[in-house]
Design a protein around this motif. Sequence first.
Motif, PDB file in Angstrom:
ATOM      1  N   TYR A  83       5.003  14.414 -11.336  1.00 21.09           N
ATOM      2  CA  TYR A  83       5.643  14.667 -12.468  1.00 21.09           C
ATOM      3  C   TYR A  83       4.958  14.881 -13.581  1.00 21.09           C
ATOM      4  N   CYS A  84       3.527  14.351 -13.839  1.00 20.87           N
ATOM      5  CA  CYS A  84       2.767  14.728 -14.937  1.00 20.87           C
ATOM      6  C   CYS A  84       2.345  16.336 -14.910  1.00 20.87           C
ATOM      7  N   SER A  85       2.223  16.960 -13.423  1.00 17.77           N
ATOM      8  CA  SER A  85       2.083  18.255 -13.243  1.00 17.77           C
ATOM      9  C   SER A  85       3.038  19.207 -13.704  1.00 17.77           C
ATOM     10  N   MET A  86       4.180  18.627 -13.502  1.00 18.66           N
ATOM     11  CA  MET A  86       5.270  19.366 -13.705  1.00 18.66           C
ATOM     12  C   MET A  86       5.753  19.389 -15.214  1.00 18.66           C
ATOM     13  N   THR A  87       5.350  18.215 -15.820  1.00 16.03           N
ATOM     14  CA  THR A  87       5.522  18.169 -17.521  1.00 16.03           C
ATOM     15  C   THR A  87       4.451  19.424 -18.131  1.00 16.03           C
ATOM     16  N   LEU A  88       3.205  19.467 -17.591  1.00 17.28           N
ATOM     17  CA  LEU A  88       2.307  20.620 -18.016  1.00 17.28           C
ATOM     18  C   LEU A  88       2.906  21.759 -17.853  1.00 17.28           C
ATOM     19  N   ILE A  89       3.353  22.086 -16.845  1.00 18.42           N
ATOM     20  CA  ILE A  89       3.948  23.531 -16.790  1.00 18.42           C
ATOM     21  C   ILE A  89       5.210  23.903 -17.580  1.00 18.42           C
ATOM     22  N   LEU A 137       1.600   9.505  -5.970  1.00 20.90           N
ATOM     23  CA  LEU A 137       2.192  10.865  -5.611  1.00 20.90           C
ATOM     24  C   LEU A 137       3.258  11.139  -6.833  1.00 20.90           C
ATOM     25  N   VAL A 138       4.253  10.390  -6.979  1.00 23.53           N
ATOM     26  CA  VAL A 138       5.333  10.699  -7.848  1.00 23.53           C
ATOM     27  C   VAL A 138       4.855  10.732  -9.374  1.00 23.53           C
ATOM     28  N   ASN A 139       3.959  10.023  -9.672  1.00 21.87           N
ATOM     29  CA  ASN A 139       3.702  10.087 -10.998  1.00 21.87           C
ATOM     30  C   ASN A 139       2.509  11.310 -11.164  1.00 21.87           C
ATOM     31  N   LYS A 176       0.909  -1.218  -0.006  1.00 25.18           N
ATOM     32  CA  LYS A 176       0.070  -0.025   0.066  1.00 25.18           C
ATOM     33  C   LYS A 176       0.904   1.372  -0.152  1.00 25.18           C
ATOM     34  N   SER A 177       2.005   1.214   0.706  1.00 23.33           N
ATOM     35  CA  SER A 177       3.054   2.191   0.747  1.00 23.33           C
ATOM     36  C   SER A 177       3.435   2.514  -0.617  1.00 23.33           C
ATOM     37  N   LEU A 178       3.940   1.525  -1.369  1.00 17.53           N
ATOM     38  CA  LEU A 178       4.638   1.716  -2.650  1.00 17.53           C
ATOM     39  C   LEU A 178       3.363   2.098  -3.606  1.00 17.53           C
ATOM     40  N   LEU A 179       2.174   1.717  -3.465  1.00 19.12           N
ATOM     41  CA  LEU A 179       1.213   2.274  -4.326  1.00 19.12           C
ATOM     42  C   LEU A 179       0.951   4.049  -4.186  1.00 19.12           C
TER      43      LEU A 179
END
Length: 115
Positions: free
Chosen positions: A63-69, A58-60, A50-53
């Motif tokens: 990262y996707c939000s940073m990609t949009l910027i 959160l990481v993805n 569950k912690s890994l999920l």
Amino acid sequence: MDYNILGYSIFISIIVFIIVVVGKICYRNGNVFVAELIPDHLELCQQINKSLLVAYYLVNIGYCSMTLIGWETITSSLQLIEIMSIKVATIICILSVLHYLNIFLLTNTIHKLIK
């Protein structure tokens, strides 16, 4: 036609689909994988998975939000396809590297953590 809005919509749809489907597959198979590594600690295995999920989501999402910027202005449909391909391929490559790093770390450090 505003290609950036179209690109954002397509990108977010594709990435959400990939993140959710890969997350579910990794979580389902991760329970079996971690339980096989430490068979006497099933509750600990589920908590690790569950912690890994949660970390995966959160990481993805971050990262996707940073990609949009960092997206440049798109002026044609050809450029839209090129940028979409590069962005989606980059995220898929990052997902695969993170997945193999998780497996490597779990198989090499799980017994040290239990002791």
